[in-house]
Every structure is written in structure tokens, then in C-alpha cells.
Design an enzyme around this catalytic site. Structure first.
Site, PDB file in Angstrom:
ATOM      1  N   ILE A  66      90.534 -11.505  12.115  1.00 58.96           N
ATOM      2  CA  ILE A  66      90.831 -10.616  13.255  1.00 58.96           C
ATOM      3  C   ILE A  66      90.472 -11.265  14.594  1.00 58.96           C
ATOM      4  N   THR A 135      78.096   2.288  12.238  1.00 57.16           N
ATOM      5  CA  THR A 135      76.828   2.410  11.532  1.00 57.16           C
ATOM      6  C   THR A 135      75.828   3.258  12.300  1.00 57.16           C
ATOM      7  N   ASP A 136      74.865   3.818  11.570  1.00 55.72           N
ATOM      8  CA  ASP A 136      73.785   4.552  12.245  1.00 55.72           C
ATOM      9  C   ASP A 136      72.795   3.605  12.941  1.00 55.72           C
ATOM     10  N   GLU A 137      72.897   2.287  12.642  1.00 55.28           N
ATOM     11  CA  GLU A 137      71.934   1.349  13.233  1.00 55.28           C
ATOM     12  C   GLU A 137      72.092   1.230  14.744  1.00 55.28           C
ATOM     13  N   TYR A 160      73.078  -7.676  14.831  1.00 53.37           N
ATOM     14  CA  TYR A 160      74.123  -6.931  14.115  1.00 53.37           C
ATOM     15  C   TYR A 160      74.358  -5.577  14.777  1.00 53.37           C
ATOM     16  N   SER A 161      73.273  -4.796  14.945  1.00 52.40           N
ATOM     17  CA  SER A 161      73.485  -3.441  15.461  1.00 52.40           C
ATOM     18  C   SER A 161      73.916  -3.465  16.924  1.00 52.40           C
ATOM     19  N   SER A 163      75.890  -5.734  18.172  1.00 50.11           N
ATOM     20  CA  SER A 163      77.331  -6.050  18.166  1.00 50.11           C
ATOM     21  C   SER A 163      78.144  -4.828  17.740  1.00 50.11           C
ATOM     22  N   LYS A 164      77.626  -4.033  16.809  1.00 56.89           N
ATOM     23  CA  LYS A 164      78.348  -2.816  16.410  1.00 56.89           C
ATOM     24  C   LYS A 164      78.330  -1.801  17.565  1.00 56.89           C
ATOM     25  N   ASN A 189      73.084   4.022   5.279  1.00 56.22           N
ATOM     26  CA  ASN A 189      73.143   2.949   4.266  1.00 56.22           C
ATOM     27  C   ASN A 189      73.955   3.351   3.043  1.00 56.22           C
ATOM     28  N   PRO A 215      61.559  -8.759  -3.731  1.00 56.21           N
ATOM     29  CA  PRO A 215      60.926  -9.008  -2.425  1.00 56.21           C
ATOM     30  C   PRO A 215      61.059  -7.830  -1.458  1.00 56.21           C
ATOM     31  N   TYR A 217      60.131  -6.055   2.046  1.00 56.44           N
ATOM     32  CA  TYR A 217      59.666  -6.457   3.377  1.00 56.44           C
ATOM     33  C   TYR A 217      58.490  -5.579   3.825  1.00 56.44           C
ATOM     34  N   ASN A 259      61.785   2.242   1.248  1.00 56.76           N
ATOM     35  CA  ASN A 259      62.322   1.119   0.471  1.00 56.76           C
ATOM     36  C   ASN A 259      61.574   0.961  -0.851  1.00 56.76           C
ATOM     37  N   TYR A 351      66.562 -17.968   2.877  1.00 56.04           N
ATOM     38  CA  TYR A 351      65.643 -17.067   2.178  1.00 56.04           C
ATOM     39  C   TYR A 351      64.627 -17.845   1.341  1.00 56.04           C
TER      40      TYR A 351
HETATM   41  P1  NAD Z   1      81.029  -6.337   3.829  1.00 55.41           P
HETATM   42  O1  NAD Z   1      80.221  -7.419   4.469  1.00 55.41           O
HETATM   43  O2  NAD Z   1      80.840  -6.041   2.389  1.00 55.41           O
HETATM   44  O3  NAD Z   1      82.584  -6.674   4.004  1.00 55.41           O
HETATM   45  C1  NAD Z   1      83.115  -7.123   5.217  1.00 55.41           C
HETATM   46  C2  NAD Z   1      84.579  -7.515   4.973  1.00 55.41           C
HETATM   47  O4  NAD Z   1      85.139  -7.912   6.234  1.00 55.41           O
HETATM   48  C3  NAD Z   1      84.746  -8.692   4.013  1.00 55.41           C
HETATM   49  O5  NAD Z   1      85.832  -8.475   3.154  1.00 55.41           O
HETATM   50  C4  NAD Z   1      85.035  -9.864   4.951  1.00 55.41           C
HETATM   51  O6  NAD Z   1      85.805 -10.900   4.341  1.00 55.41           O
HETATM   52  C5  NAD Z   1      85.786  -9.166   6.066  1.00 55.41           C
HETATM   53  N1  NAD Z   1      85.692  -9.902   7.338  1.00 55.41           N
HETATM   54  C6  NAD Z   1      84.565 -10.383   7.935  1.00 55.41           C
HETATM   55  N2  NAD Z   1      84.883 -11.024   9.068  1.00 55.41           N
HETATM   56  C7  NAD Z   1      86.239 -10.923   9.217  1.00 55.41           C
HETATM   57  C8  NAD Z   1      87.155 -11.386  10.183  1.00 55.41           C
HETATM   58  N3  NAD Z   1      86.748 -12.097  11.257  1.00 55.41           N
HETATM   59  N4  NAD Z   1      88.476 -11.100  10.028  1.00 55.41           N
HETATM   60  C9  NAD Z   1      88.902 -10.390   8.951  1.00 55.41           C
HETATM   61  N5  NAD Z   1      88.072  -9.964   7.968  1.00 55.41           N
HETATM   62  C10 NAD Z   1      86.752 -10.219   8.108  1.00 55.41           C
HETATM   63  O7  NAD Z   1      80.827  -5.046   4.732  1.00 55.41           O
HETATM   64  P2  NAD Z   1      80.683  -3.518   4.288  1.00 55.41           P
HETATM   65  O8  NAD Z   1      79.309  -3.272   3.853  1.00 55.41           O
HETATM   66  O9  NAD Z   1      81.821  -3.186   3.414  1.00 55.41           O
HETATM   67  O10 NAD Z   1      80.864  -2.809   5.707  1.00 55.41           O
HETATM   68  C11 NAD Z   1      82.150  -2.433   6.173  1.00 55.41           C
HETATM   69  C12 NAD Z   1      82.009  -1.779   7.531  1.00 55.41           C
HETATM   70  O11 NAD Z   1      81.196  -0.620   7.415  1.00 55.41           O
HETATM   71  C13 NAD Z   1      81.338  -2.652   8.586  1.00 55.41           C
HETATM   72  O12 NAD Z   1      82.005  -2.459   9.806  1.00 55.41           O
HETATM   73  C14 NAD Z   1      79.913  -2.140   8.654  1.00 55.41           C
HETATM   74  O13 NAD Z   1      79.377  -2.336   9.939  1.00 55.41           O
HETATM   75  C15 NAD Z   1      80.121  -0.670   8.348  1.00 55.41           C
HETATM   76  N6  NAD Z   1      78.998   0.018   7.714  1.00 55.41           N
HETATM   77  C16 NAD Z   1      78.395  -0.508   6.597  1.00 55.41           C
HETATM   78  C17 NAD Z   1      77.373   0.205   5.967  1.00 55.41           C
HETATM   79  C18 NAD Z   1      76.693  -0.332   4.725  1.00 55.41           C
HETATM   80  O14 NAD Z   1      75.693   0.243   4.286  1.00 55.41           O
HETATM   81  N7  NAD Z   1      77.191  -1.380   4.100  1.00 55.41           N
HETATM   82  C19 NAD Z   1      76.956   1.429   6.489  1.00 55.41           C
HETATM   83  C20 NAD Z   1      77.576   1.929   7.646  1.00 55.41           C
HETATM   84  C21 NAD Z   1      78.610   1.218   8.230  1.00 55.41           C
HETATM   85  O1  DAU Z   2      72.266   1.825   8.097  1.00 53.33           O
HETATM   86  C1  DAU Z   2      73.530   1.273   7.870  1.00 53.33           C
HETATM   87  C2  DAU Z   2      73.394  -0.219   7.659  1.00 53.33           C
HETATM   88  O2  DAU Z   2      72.800  -0.403   6.380  1.00 53.33           O
HETATM   89  C3  DAU Z   2      74.736  -0.964   7.739  1.00 53.33           C
HETATM   90  O3  DAU Z   2      75.243  -0.845   9.039  1.00 53.33           O
HETATM   91  C4  DAU Z   2      74.559  -2.446   7.390  1.00 53.33           C
HETATM   92  O4  DAU Z   2      75.804  -3.092   7.359  1.00 53.33           O
HETATM   93  C5  DAU Z   2      73.914  -2.533   6.018  1.00 53.33           C
HETATM   94  O5  DAU Z   2      73.656  -3.897   5.705  1.00 53.33           O
HETATM   95  C6  DAU Z   2      72.607  -1.752   5.984  1.00 53.33           C
HETATM   96  O6  DAU Z   2      71.612  -2.381   6.819  1.00 53.33           O
HETATM   97  P1  DAU Z   2      70.072  -2.482   6.337  1.00 53.33           P
HETATM   98  O7  DAU Z   2      69.414  -3.558   7.087  1.00 53.33           O
HETATM   99  O8  DAU Z   2      69.428  -1.141   6.363  1.00 53.33           O
HETATM  100  O9  DAU Z   2      70.329  -2.884   4.798  1.00 53.33           O
HETATM  101  P2  DAU Z   2      69.602  -3.939   3.835  1.00 53.33           P
HETATM  102  O10 DAU Z   2      70.145  -3.676   2.470  1.00 53.33           O
HETATM  103  O11 DAU Z   2      69.671  -5.326   4.359  1.00 53.33           O
HETATM  104  O12 DAU Z   2      68.099  -3.464   3.880  1.00 53.33           O
HETATM  105  C7  DAU Z   2      67.729  -2.142   3.548  1.00 53.33           C
HETATM  106  C8  DAU Z   2      66.240  -2.008   3.750  1.00 53.33           C
HETATM  107  O13 DAU Z   2      65.574  -2.818   2.756  1.00 53.33           O
HETATM  108  C9  DAU Z   2      65.749  -2.530   5.100  1.00 53.33           C
HETATM  109  O14 DAU Z   2      64.691  -1.711   5.540  1.00 53.33           O
HETATM  110  C10 DAU Z   2      65.244  -3.946   4.796  1.00 53.33           C
HETATM  111  C11 DAU Z   2      64.745  -3.832   3.360  1.00 53.33           C
HETATM  112  N1  DAU Z   2      64.876  -5.056   2.532  1.00 53.33           N
HETATM  113  C12 DAU Z   2      66.068  -5.687   2.476  1.00 53.33           C
HETATM  114  C13 DAU Z   2      66.236  -6.824   1.706  1.00 53.33           C
HETATM  115  C14 DAU Z   2      67.555  -7.559   1.665  1.00 53.33           C
HETATM  116  C15 DAU Z   2      63.797  -5.481   1.790  1.00 53.33           C
HETATM  117  O15 DAU Z   2      62.700  -4.877   1.799  1.00 53.33           O
HETATM  118  N2  DAU Z   2      63.936  -6.607   1.010  1.00 53.33           N
HETATM  119  C16 DAU Z   2      65.115  -7.320   0.950  1.00 53.33           C
HETATM  120  O16 DAU Z   2      65.187  -8.350   0.238  1.00 53.33           O
END
Ligand code: NAD
Ligand code: DAU
Length: 357
Positions: A66, A135-137, A160-161, A163-164, A189, A215, A217, A259, A351
Site C-alpha cells: 500500500i 486499536t485501543d492503544e 506503533y500506537s 503511527s495508528k 487485544n 517470558p 514482561y 498478563n 529477542y
Molecule cells: P498482522 O500483523 O497479523 O497482519 C498485517 C497484514 O498486513 C499482513 O498480512 C501483512 O502482510 C499486511 N501488510 C503489512 N504491511 C503492508 C503493506 N505495506 N502493504 C500491504 N499489506 C501490508 O495484523 P493484525 O493483528 O491482523 O492487525 C490488523 C489490523 O488490526 C491492524 O491495522 C492493527 O493495527 C489492527 N488491530 C489489531 C489488533 C490485534 O490485537 N491484533 C487489535 C486492534 C486493532
Molecule cells: O490493544 C490492541 C493491540 O494489541 C493491537 O493494536 C496490536 O496490534 C497488538 O499487537 C496488541 O498489542 P499488545 O502490545 O497489547 O500485544 P502483545 O501480544 O505484544 O502483548 C500483550 C501483553 O503481553 C503486553 O502487555 C506485553 C506482554 N508480553 C508480550 C510478549 C510478546 C509479555 O509479557 N511477554 C511477551 O513475550
């Protein structure tokens, strides 16, 4: 957007975790709509995640970044979408600490490119929608009480948050300035099948099943509001069909847990699966150095989508977790596939040597 025939939905990031769930669920359910999946296939995008619908007559795939404006213009030219459902993003907070520029490029510039295509082409905006998945972040961190609502001020903590948040502002700006018909959802999440195993839930499930350290955090006291991925997708569909243009809807599961509680719940389910005592898996928990800028607590007030659109999650955390652990245990081939290549190299570089504080 109405449920009438001849809709063409351009779904970005459909090979990722949530976009893939959206396509697997709704491509068969809406055979009269055409779904165009636009995905760059980064480390997080896996074509195998959409295998169940890849041969459907109403599904198309466009391997496009994109951020590549010319390629994106070609996609809009070929398909003339009536709706965009924008999932594509760099989504992992930990990665954004190491490569923030990539997050700004995809999440901000990529979103801008999509908005521009819509602004230039949607001369008649009847029944068109740009649905931004966020996202809620963006709201930052809560203290021990309260919940995010749609009017909570933005206060993002990570690249990340941030940029969103920037992308959300752009989407609203295109509505206010150019009248683009937009809708936004900000969700908590997600967890469920096909989630890339760098995120907490799948990482812990796989490590527990494989007897590796878990692991956690800091002290594990950070709280997230967990929602099963399919419930997120049904909420997006409700908003896409019946949500008000220009509005934002918060989506959450009333699934607040620390967590540590999440990891312990995973240990309990995995122990039953392995026929081992729960304590044996619980002993794998290792407290490691905290994430910089780690938000303490997220919780969502989803009263607006519930009262206005009648959406409710179908899964509890317990039922969703059972399904998720079973899926990871039964789909080792998918897991092995996504663990190869770039992902493994990134893990080794960034990591490795995570130590106790
Ligand atoms: P993900 O990382 O699993 O998937 C992202 C997808 O976007 C992948 O298929 C990747 O190939 C594609 N992508 C990345 N960069 C791209 C680019 N430049 N052009 C085209 N495609 C590209 O993400 P997800 O967890 O499925 O999250 C999807 C959306 O939902 C995101 O916008 C994220 O911010 C939002 N979101 C995620 C969560 C969560 O808990 N995972 C919660 C709330 C909102
Ligand atoms: O709240 C919505 C968001 O949730 C989405 O916008 C993001 O795309 C998604 O990745 C997620 O973000 P988090 O940072 O909350 O998710 P993550 O799974 O990375 O981590 C969840 C919690 O667990 C966070 O408090 C960090 C902790 N954590 C994470 C990892 C990877 C650990 O304690 N150990 C770990 O190894």
C-alpha cells in the site's frame, strides 16, 4: 454501505491475522460480493491463512504494497471498490521499538495513499465506505479504574500506537475536509487461530506446548482486554453495514485480565491437552525485562456499538482460549511455516538474551 448485491470490498492486509479471519468468515457468507485482498505479504502475511477461500469465485488477490502508490492506483483502476476495509499495518509493538520508520511508512503513508485513491476516484460517494481498522492503544494507558470510550483523548505510547493514532487522524481529516465517507473502529487485544506467534497468546501457547520458558514482561501485572478475533470481525461487519458515516466505534470483550492471569489460563488448558500437571507448565513462567513505555492497562467501554448496532461478542475468554489452544496444537504445519525465514532471524537478533531484570 448496504448489504445489496454488486459490492466490491477491497480488504487490505487480508493475509494477516484479523483480515484473514474476516475473509474466511465473510467470503462464503456474501457470495454476491467480490472481495479483493490487497497484501504485501510481509513476514506477518501468510497466503496459507486464506487457503480455505482462495478458490472462491468472489475472491481475488493482489500482491501489492500500500506504500506503492502506482501499484495501488492499478488496483483501484481494475476493481473500482465500493468499500475499503483497511487492516494492513505493521502491528507488533515490540518491533516498532526497533524499526519505527517502517511503522510510519505502512501505517501512516500507506493509509494516506488509500485515502487519496478514494478521494480522487469516489466522485459519487453513494454507498461507498472507507472503514479504518484501528486499536485501543491510541488512547494510551489507563490507571486501575475506568475504560476507554470513543471521546477519550489520544495519548499513544509506542511508535506503533503513535503511527495508528496518526492514521486515525488522517482518516477523520479526510471526512471533515473532503467529505470522504469513513468509519473507524478501535478494538482491544485480539486472540485466536492464525495469529503470528510473536504476540503474547500464541507465543505462550506454543512455548507451553513445547516446554519452553514463558517470558512475562515486568511483573505480569499489565492488563489487556481480550477479544476473540471472530467477534472483532462480526463487529467490523456490523459497523460497515449499519454504522454511521464519520463515526468511531470502540470494540472490546469485557475480557480484562493481567498478563500473568492470561499465561496461567494458557498453562491450565495446555496442561490438560498434554496430560501434564498444571504446575509443571506454570513453572516455565520467567519474568523478563519490561517493555519500554509499557502501557499498564487497557479496557474498553463498548456501549456505543452494543446499544446502537446490537453487537455482542459470542465467545467468552474461556471458550475462545480453548478453541485457540486446540487450533495451535492441531496446526503445526502452519506454525512451522510462519516460524521460518525472516521471523526466526528477527527473533534471534532482537529477542535473544532477554534477561531477568
Ligand atoms: P498482522 O500483523 O497479523 O497482519 C498485517 C497484514 O498486513 C499482513 O498480512 C501483512 O502482510 C499486511 N501488510 C503489512 N504491511 C503492508 C503493506 N505495506 N502493504 C500491504 N499489506 C501490508 O495484523 P493484525 O493483528 O491482523 O492487525 C490488523 C489490523 O488490526 C491492524 O491495522 C492493527 O493495527 C489492527 N488491530 C489489531 C489488533 C490485534 O490485537 N491484533 C487489535 C486492534 C486493532
Ligand atoms: O490493544 C490492541 C493491540 O494489541 C493491537 O493494536 C496490536 O496490534 C497488538 O499487537 C496488541 O498489542 P499488545 O502490545 O497489547 O500485544 P502483545 O501480544 O505484544 O502483548 C500483550 C501483553 O503481553 C503486553 O502487555 C506485553 C506482554 N508480553 C508480550 C510478549 C510478546 C509479555 O509479557 N511477554 C511477551 O513475550
Amino acid at each position: 454501505m448496504s448489504g445489496r448485491p454488486d459490492r466490491t470490498l477491497l480488504v487490505t492486509g487480508g493475509c494477516g491475522f484479523i483480515g484473514g479471519c474476516f475473509l474466511r468468515r465473510f467470503v462464503p457468507e456474501f457470495p454476491h460480493w467480490t472481495f479483493v485482498n490487497v497484501d504485501k505479504l510481509t513476514y506477518a502475511g501468510n497466503p496459507r491463512s486464506v487457503e480455505p477461500i482462495a478458490a472462491a469465485p468472489n475472491y481475488r488477490f493482489e500482491h501489492v504494497d500500500i506504500c506503492d502508490d502506482a501499484a495501488l492506483a492499478g488496483v483501484f483502476e481494475r476493481h473500482d471498490p465500493t468499500a475499503v476495509v483497511h487492516f494492513a499495518a505493521e502491528s507488533h509493538v515490540d518491533r516498532s521499538l526497533f524499526e519505527p520508520r517502517r511503522f510510519v511508512e505502512t501505517n501512516v503513508v500507506g493509509t494516506l495513499n488509500l485515502l487519496e485513491q478514494c478521494r480522487k476516484r469516489w466522485t459519487s460517494q453513494d454507498d461507498r465506505v472507507f472503514h479504518h481498522v484501528s486499536t485501543d492503544e491510541v488512547f494510551g494507558s489507563l490507571g486501575p479504574q475506568g475504560a476507554f470510550h470513543e471521546t477519550t483523548p489520544y495519548d499513544p505510547s509506542s511508535p506503533y500506537s503513535a503511527s495508528k493514532a496518526a492514521s486515525d487522524h488522517l482518516v477523520r481529516a479526510y471526512h471533515r475536509t473532503f467529505g470522504l465517507p469513513v468509519k473507524l473502529t478501535n478494538c482491544s487485544n485480539n486472540y485466536g487461530p492464525y495469529q503470528f506467534p510473536e504476540k503474547l497468546v500464541p507465543l505462550m501457547i506454543l512455548n507451553a506446548l513445547e516446554g519452553k520458558p514463558l517470558p512475562v514482561y515486568g511483573t505480569g501485572a499489565n492488563v489487556r482486554d481480550w477479544l476473540y478475533v471472530e467477534d472483532h470481525c462480526t463487529a467490523i461487519l456490523r459497523v460497515l453495514l449499519d454504522g454511521r458515516v464519520g463515526e468511531t466505534y470502540n470494540i472490546g470483550g469485557h475480557g480484562e485480565r493481567t498478563n500473568l492471569a492470561v499465561v496461567e489460563a494458557i498453562c491450565a488448558v495446555a496442561a490438560v491437552r498434554l496430560g501434564k500437571p498444571q504446575a509443571e507448565l506454570r513453572n516455565l513462567v520467567t519474568f523478563v525485562k519490561d517493555r519500554p513505555g509499557h502501557d499498564l492497562r487497557y479496557a474498553i467501554n463498548s456501549a456505543k456499538i452494543t446499544t446502537e448496532l446490537g453487537w455482542h461478542p459470542a465467545e467468552s475468554f474461556e471458550t475462545g482460549l480453548q478453541k485457540t489452544v486446540a487450533w495451535y496444537a492441531d496446526n503445526r504445519e502452519w506454525v512451522d511455516g510462519v516460524r521460518s525465514g525472516e521471523y526466526r532471524r528477527w527473533l534471534e537478533t532482537n529477542y535473544a538474551g532477554r534477561e531477568r531484570p
